[in-house]
Design a protein around this motif. Structure first.
Motif, short mmCIF file in Angstrom:
data_model
loop_
_atom_site.label_atom_id
_atom_site.label_comp_id
_atom_site.label_asym_id
_atom_site.label_seq_id
_atom_site.Cartn_x
_atom_site.Cartn_y
_atom_site.Cartn_z
N VAL A 183 22.13 -7.76 -5.68
CA VAL A 183 21.32 -6.55 -5.58
C VAL A 183 20.26 -6.71 -4.49
N ALA A 184 19.64 -7.88 -4.43
CA ALA A 184 18.64 -8.12 -3.38
C ALA A 184 19.27 -7.97 -2.00
N LYS A 185 20.44 -8.53 -1.83
CA LYS A 185 21.13 -8.47 -0.53
C LYS A 185 21.48 -7.03 -0.16
N LEU A 186 22.04 -6.29 -1.12
CA LEU A 186 22.39 -4.89 -0.86
C LEU A 186 21.16 -4.06 -0.53
N SER A 187 20.06 -4.35 -1.20
CA SER A 187 18.83 -3.60 -0.97
C SER A 187 18.37 -3.73 0.47
N THR A 230 0.86 -1.18 0.00
CA THR A 230 0.00 0.00 0.00
C THR A 230 0.90 1.24 0.00
N GLY A 231 0.31 2.38 -0.33
CA GLY A 231 1.08 3.63 -0.32
C GLY A 231 2.05 3.71 -1.47
N LEU A 232 3.20 4.30 -1.22
CA LEU A 232 4.20 4.52 -2.26
C LEU A 232 5.27 3.44 -2.24
N SER A 233 5.36 2.69 -3.32
CA SER A 233 6.46 1.74 -3.52
C SER A 233 7.38 2.35 -4.57
N ALA A 234 8.57 2.73 -4.14
CA ALA A 234 9.51 3.45 -5.00
C ALA A 234 10.49 2.49 -5.64
N PHE A 235 10.65 2.60 -6.94
CA PHE A 235 11.48 1.67 -7.71
C PHE A 235 12.74 2.37 -8.21
N PRO A 236 13.88 2.11 -7.59
CA PRO A 236 15.13 2.75 -8.04
C PRO A 236 15.73 2.04 -9.25
N LEU A 237 16.54 2.77 -9.98
CA LEU A 237 17.37 2.20 -11.02
C LEU A 237 18.38 1.23 -10.41
N THR A 238 18.89 0.32 -11.23
CA THR A 238 20.07 -0.45 -10.87
C THR A 238 21.20 0.06 -11.75
N PRO A 239 21.98 1.04 -11.30
CA PRO A 239 23.02 1.62 -12.16
C PRO A 239 24.06 0.56 -12.51
N MET A 240 24.41 0.48 -13.78
CA MET A 240 25.35 -0.55 -14.20
C MET A 240 26.05 -0.14 -15.49
N ASN A 241 27.15 -0.79 -15.75
CA ASN A 241 27.81 -0.73 -17.05
C ASN A 241 28.16 -2.16 -17.44
N GLU A 242 28.96 -2.32 -18.46
CA GLU A 242 29.25 -3.68 -18.94
C GLU A 242 30.20 -4.44 -18.02
N GLN A 243 30.74 -3.77 -17.03
CA GLN A 243 31.59 -4.46 -16.05
C GLN A 243 30.78 -4.95 -14.85
N GLY A 244 29.56 -4.44 -14.69
CA GLY A 244 28.73 -4.90 -13.60
C GLY A 244 27.92 -3.78 -12.97
N VAL A 245 27.26 -4.10 -11.87
CA VAL A 245 26.43 -3.14 -11.14
C VAL A 245 27.32 -2.18 -10.37
N ASN A 246 26.99 -0.90 -10.42
CA ASN A 246 27.69 0.08 -9.60
C ASN A 246 27.07 0.05 -8.21
N GLU A 247 27.65 -0.75 -7.34
CA GLU A 247 27.05 -1.00 -6.03
C GLU A 247 26.99 0.25 -5.18
N HIS A 248 28.02 1.07 -5.23
CA HIS A 248 28.03 2.28 -4.41
C HIS A 248 26.87 3.19 -4.79
N GLU A 249 26.65 3.40 -6.08
CA GLU A 249 25.56 4.26 -6.52
C GLU A 249 24.20 3.65 -6.18
N PHE A 250 24.09 2.35 -6.35
CA PHE A 250 22.82 1.68 -6.03
C PHE A 250 22.50 1.82 -4.54
N ILE A 251 23.48 1.60 -3.71
CA ILE A 251 23.28 1.73 -2.26
C ILE A 251 22.82 3.14 -1.92
N ARG A 252 23.42 4.12 -2.55
CA ARG A 252 23.04 5.51 -2.27
C ARG A 252 21.58 5.77 -2.65
N LEU A 253 21.14 5.23 -3.76
CA LEU A 253 19.74 5.39 -4.17
C LEU A 253 18.80 4.76 -3.15
#
Length: 297
Positions: free
Chosen positions: A58-62, A3-26
């Motif tokens: 990504v699930a774990k970091l989230s 219920t309410g607001l479910s916010a969906f962040p991007l998963t920032p990535m390039n061809e080397q993989g997910v940018n974990e630092h940026e994802f965590i910040r989001l």
């Protein structure tokens, strides 16, 4: 949770993989804003482009960075075998719920889709949100199929496509679907431009792309609608019309949201998996102009 607001962040990535630092910040920004839930690895999170190992990470970091905000993890995949593996990884990470779209290459039948949800529900200990997104899956749920699936254990919400931008028609649409669902299964609206109308028409949740970047703006709209303040909710959506126009012109919300995230420094460039690209050239200038116009710093 659904219920309410479910916010969906991007998963920032390039061809080397997910940018974990940026994802965590989001994720941390969403937790600080106290959204009602955080939805990761949805379409905005580009789940279909990630390996099972990347998705588990990504699930774990989230969950680790969401504080007290529940996390809903997308588990969709082409094969039921892989959906079950994704579901187990999400549960082990501590997800509060999962989100499942009927992903396919061959067109699925209603019975195949029902079987998918039936099989997955048997393996779950957390609630599930049915992701009805014909724009990407090319599968069109009937209300009757939604009603069958909603009877399954663990099904707790249905994320529906945008409703008509007409409150009377939207109310009829939501009421018609709700009549086929158990009373404890919520209905959530997707498609940011339709959020105000959907919430005012009786949807319980907004599954939001823009909420993943600007949770305060999305929360203000959500709370107005939840309070029954039709005028304020519609006004807040209307104020974002230049942004909604970009969605329509450039094929949906993903590229627009990712371009905004790059331009505002929330993520580095590139942030999408190839062959996807953020908007470039004149289109990028138009997005930048809308950022300035709406003060979306």
């Amino acid at each position: 949770m659904f219920t309410g607001l479910s916010a969906f962040p991007l998963t920032p990535m390039n061809e080397q993989g997910v940018n974990e630092h940026e994802f965590i910040r989001l994720v941390e920004c969403l937790a600080e804003a106290e959204v009602d839930s955080i939805g990761v690895l949805g379409s905005t999170g580009n789940y279909a482009y990630l390996s099972s190992e990347e998705r588990a990470r990504v699930a774990k970091l989230s969950v680790e960075n969401a504080g007290n905000v529940p996390v809903v993890v997308g588990i969709g995949a082409l094969r039921t075998r892989d959906v079950l593996a994704n579901a187990e990884n999400a549960q082990q990470a501590g997800a509060g719920g999962v989100l499942l779209a009927p992903v396919s290459y061959q067109k699925l039948t209603d019975d195949e889709v029902f079987s998918l949800y039936e099989t997955v529900c048997r393996s779950l200990s957390v609630p599930l949100c049915v992701y009805d997104n014909p724009g990407t899956t090319h599968f069109h749920f009937s209300d009757e199929l939604h009603g069958r699936i909603a009877q399954l254990p663990q099904v707790a919400s249905i994320k529906i496509p945008p409703v008509q931008n007409d409150l009377a028609a939207a109310k009829a649409r939501v009421a018609g679907l709700r009549a086929l669902l158990p009373s404890d299964v919520t209905i959530g609206i997707s498609g940011d431009p339709a959020a105000a109308t959907g919430l005012l028409a009786g949807c319980d949740a907004w599954y939001s792309v823009i909420g993943g970047l600007y949770p305060e703006i999305a929360l203000a709209l959500t709370r107005a609608a939840q309070a029954g303040d039709t005028e304020q909710a519609i006004a807040r959506s209307a104020a974002l019309e230049p942004l909604w126009a970009l969605y329509q012109e450039y094929g949906g919300s993903l590229r627009v949201a990712a371009t905004i995230a790059e331009l505002t420094g929330n993520v580095s460039q590139p942030c999408l998996p190839q062959p996807l690209r953020t908007l470039q050239g004149e289109a990028r200038k138009r997005v930048e102009a809308v950022i300035d116009m709406l003060s979306l710093s």
